[in-house]
Design an enzyme around this catalytic site. Sequence first.
Site, PDB file in Angstrom:
ATOM      1  N   THR A  71       0.812  -1.219   0.000  1.00 30.53           N
ATOM      2  CA  THR A  71       0.000   0.000   0.000  1.00 30.53           C
ATOM      3  C   THR A  71       0.845   1.269   0.000  1.00 30.53           C
ATOM      4  O   THR A  71       0.319   2.360  -0.249  1.00 30.53           O
ATOM      5  CB  THR A  71      -0.878   0.054   1.264  1.00 30.53           C
ATOM      6  OG1 THR A  71       0.000   0.004   2.410  1.00 30.53           O
ATOM      7  CG2 THR A  71      -1.854  -1.108   1.316  1.00 30.53           C
ATOM      8  N   HIS A 102       5.314  22.090  -0.950  1.00 24.34           N
ATOM      9  CA  HIS A 102       4.769  22.649   0.297  1.00 24.34           C
ATOM     10  C   HIS A 102       5.325  21.980   1.556  1.00 24.34           C
ATOM     11  O   HIS A 102       5.399  22.629   2.601  1.00 24.34           O
ATOM     12  CB  HIS A 102       3.244  22.530   0.308  1.00 24.34           C
ATOM     13  CG  HIS A 102       2.583  23.527  -0.593  1.00 24.34           C
ATOM     14  ND1 HIS A 102       1.224  23.797  -0.550  1.00 24.34           N
ATOM     15  CD2 HIS A 102       3.086  24.333  -1.571  1.00 24.34           C
ATOM     16  CE1 HIS A 102       0.920  24.731  -1.455  1.00 24.34           C
ATOM     17  NE2 HIS A 102       2.037  25.056  -2.099  1.00 24.34           N
ATOM     18  N   HIS A 137       5.570  28.143   3.820  1.00 23.73           N
ATOM     19  CA  HIS A 137       5.655  26.685   3.958  1.00 23.73           C
ATOM     20  C   HIS A 137       6.837  26.283   4.829  1.00 23.73           C
ATOM     21  O   HIS A 137       6.789  25.262   5.509  1.00 23.73           O
ATOM     22  CB  HIS A 137       5.751  26.032   2.578  1.00 23.73           C
ATOM     23  CG  HIS A 137       4.607  26.399   1.691  1.00 23.73           C
ATOM     24  ND1 HIS A 137       3.305  26.065   1.993  1.00 23.73           N
ATOM     25  CD2 HIS A 137       4.557  27.103   0.530  1.00 23.73           C
ATOM     26  CE1 HIS A 137       2.498  26.547   1.061  1.00 23.73           C
ATOM     27  NE2 HIS A 137       3.241  27.182   0.158  1.00 23.73           N
TER      28      HIS A 137
END
Length: 149
Positions: A71, A102, A137
């Site tokens: 996964t 970001h 950011h």
Amino acid sequence: MTTSKRVVLSSDHAAIQLRQAIAVHLARHDWEVIDLGPDKPDSIHYPKQGEAAARLVASGDCRFGIILCGTGQGIMMAANKVRGIRCGVCADTFSARMIRQHNDANMLSIGARVVGEGLALDIVDAFLAASFEGGRHATRVEMITALEV
Ligand code: RB5
């Protein structure tokens, strides 16, 4: 070659084929690839594989890490336990670009049972081509780092 073009790859048994395809792709695009395997299909523990790659990124030996499991989730969770690592799981190119721009991610995780090879290679390219934007950011990334105890 400098460490700025060195990327570490690592996976568990669920992602061997995709990891090998990414290794070939990266080498073709002038990346120095440190491949931590495995190459045999025997079941192995993804936390160890994630940690090993994360240590090479955290130490500065590799600029980026790309890790894979079925996964992408378990190996990402393990990598993020290593101080200095910011790893996101991506199944789309937008997210792959944004975690660089970001979040200043230094590792990318992909689920080999989630995305096919063509999309995975695009995700890798999007991640590696993007740059951190800094500014507001940077403040937020510093706040993430401050959570490390
Ligand atoms: C292995 O079967 C599987 O659990 C692993 O590859 C991964 O998906 C875990 O997060």
